[in-house]
Design a protein around this motif. Structure first.
Motif, short mmCIF file in Angstrom:
data_model
loop_
_atom_site.label_atom_id
_atom_site.label_comp_id
_atom_site.label_asym_id
_atom_site.label_seq_id
_atom_site.Cartn_x
_atom_site.Cartn_y
_atom_site.Cartn_z
N GLY A 169 29.96 69.28 48.96
CA GLY A 169 28.68 68.61 48.68
C GLY A 169 28.89 67.24 48.04
N ALA A 170 29.86 67.15 47.14
CA ALA A 170 30.15 65.86 46.50
C ALA A 170 30.66 64.85 47.52
N VAL A 171 31.49 65.28 48.45
CA VAL A 171 32.01 64.37 49.48
C VAL A 171 30.87 63.89 50.38
N VAL A 172 30.01 64.81 50.79
CA VAL A 172 28.87 64.43 51.64
C VAL A 172 27.95 63.48 50.86
N GLY A 173 27.68 63.79 49.61
CA GLY A 173 26.86 62.90 48.78
C GLY A 173 27.50 61.53 48.61
N TYR A 174 28.81 61.51 48.45
CA TYR A 174 29.53 60.25 48.31
C TYR A 174 29.36 59.39 49.56
N VAL A 175 29.55 60.02 50.72
CA VAL A 175 29.45 59.28 51.98
C VAL A 175 28.03 58.74 52.18
N LEU A 176 27.03 59.53 51.84
CA LEU A 176 25.64 59.11 52.05
C LEU A 176 25.15 58.10 51.01
N LEU A 177 25.61 58.22 49.78
CA LEU A 177 25.06 57.38 48.70
C LEU A 177 25.85 56.11 48.42
N THR A 178 27.12 56.06 48.79
CA THR A 178 27.92 54.88 48.49
C THR A 178 27.38 53.59 49.09
N PRO A 179 26.91 53.56 50.34
CA PRO A 179 26.37 52.30 50.86
C PRO A 179 25.13 51.83 50.10
N ILE A 180 24.37 52.75 49.53
CA ILE A 180 23.13 52.39 48.82
C ILE A 180 23.42 52.04 47.36
N LEU A 181 24.04 52.97 46.65
CA LEU A 181 24.26 52.78 45.21
C LEU A 181 25.56 52.06 44.88
N GLY A 182 26.54 52.14 45.76
CA GLY A 182 27.81 51.47 45.53
C GLY A 182 28.87 52.41 45.01
N PHE A 183 30.11 52.04 45.26
CA PHE A 183 31.25 52.86 44.86
C PHE A 183 31.30 53.14 43.36
N PRO A 184 31.17 52.12 42.49
CA PRO A 184 31.35 52.40 41.06
C PRO A 184 30.35 53.43 40.52
N ILE A 185 29.10 53.33 40.90
CA ILE A 185 28.08 54.26 40.38
C ILE A 185 28.29 55.66 40.94
N VAL A 186 28.44 55.76 42.25
CA VAL A 186 28.58 57.07 42.88
C VAL A 186 29.85 57.76 42.41
N SER A 187 30.93 57.03 42.35
CA SER A 187 32.21 57.60 41.93
C SER A 187 32.14 58.10 40.49
N LEU A 188 31.59 57.29 39.61
CA LEU A 188 31.48 57.68 38.21
C LEU A 188 30.62 58.92 38.04
N VAL A 189 29.46 58.95 38.67
CA VAL A 189 28.56 60.10 38.54
C VAL A 189 29.16 61.35 39.18
N MET A 190 29.72 61.20 40.39
CA MET A 190 30.28 62.34 41.09
C MET A 190 31.47 62.94 40.32
N LEU A 191 32.38 62.10 39.89
CA LEU A 191 33.54 62.60 39.15
C LEU A 191 33.14 63.22 37.82
N THR A 192 32.21 62.61 37.12
CA THR A 192 31.75 63.17 35.85
C THR A 192 31.13 64.55 36.07
N ALA A 193 30.28 64.66 37.08
CA ALA A 193 29.63 65.95 37.36
C ALA A 193 30.64 67.02 37.75
N LEU A 194 31.55 66.69 38.65
CA LEU A 194 32.53 67.69 39.09
C LEU A 194 33.49 68.09 37.97
N ILE A 195 34.01 67.10 37.27
CA ILE A 195 34.98 67.41 36.21
C ILE A 195 34.28 68.17 35.08
N GLY A 196 33.08 67.73 34.70
CA GLY A 196 32.35 68.42 33.64
C GLY A 196 32.03 69.85 33.99
N TRP A 197 31.61 70.07 35.24
CA TRP A 197 31.27 71.43 35.66
C TRP A 197 32.52 72.30 35.78
#
Length: 104
Positions: A34-62
């Motif tokens: 799900g994180a990979v799919v979200g990354y692919v869909l959201l990166t063009p809109i929000l950008g790499f830094p935001i998506v990467s930071l949020v995705m990694l924080t969520a996955l690592i925290g969980w």
């Protein structure tokens, strides 16, 4: 190296360090997919830094059982290192998304 040694001895290549519930393992796999799919869909809109930071924080925290401060620090450092390696050193274009308007 250890995998090759196990293969030569005809033993198991990998061994679990304890009982892992199939349900928990499937939830972890689904979260990563799900994180990979979200990354692919959201990166063009929000950008790499935001998506990467949020995705990694969520996955690592969980996956660490709620160690959110550690997750945020690791995600920030990983995002920064990935950005510096790919965008600056290797000159791979990484999308800035909405940050492009702010930066430029």
């Amino acid at each position: 190296m250890l995998s090759l040694r196990g293969w030569q001895r005809r033993g198991a290549m990998f061994a679990w360090q304890g009982d892992v519930a199939l349900k928990h393992a499937m939830i972890c796999v689904a979260a990563v997919v799900g994180a990979v799919v979200g990354y692919v869909l959201l990166t063009p809109i929000l950008g790499f830094p935001i998506v990467s930071l949020v995705m990694l924080t969520a996955l690592i925290g969980w996956l660490t059982g709620g160690r959110w401060r550690l997750a945020l620090i690791v995600a920030f450092v990983a995002t920064l290192l990935i950005w510096l390696t790919f965008a600056e050193l290797l000159l791979v274009p990484l999308s800035l998304g909405i940050l492009e308007e702010v930066i430029y």
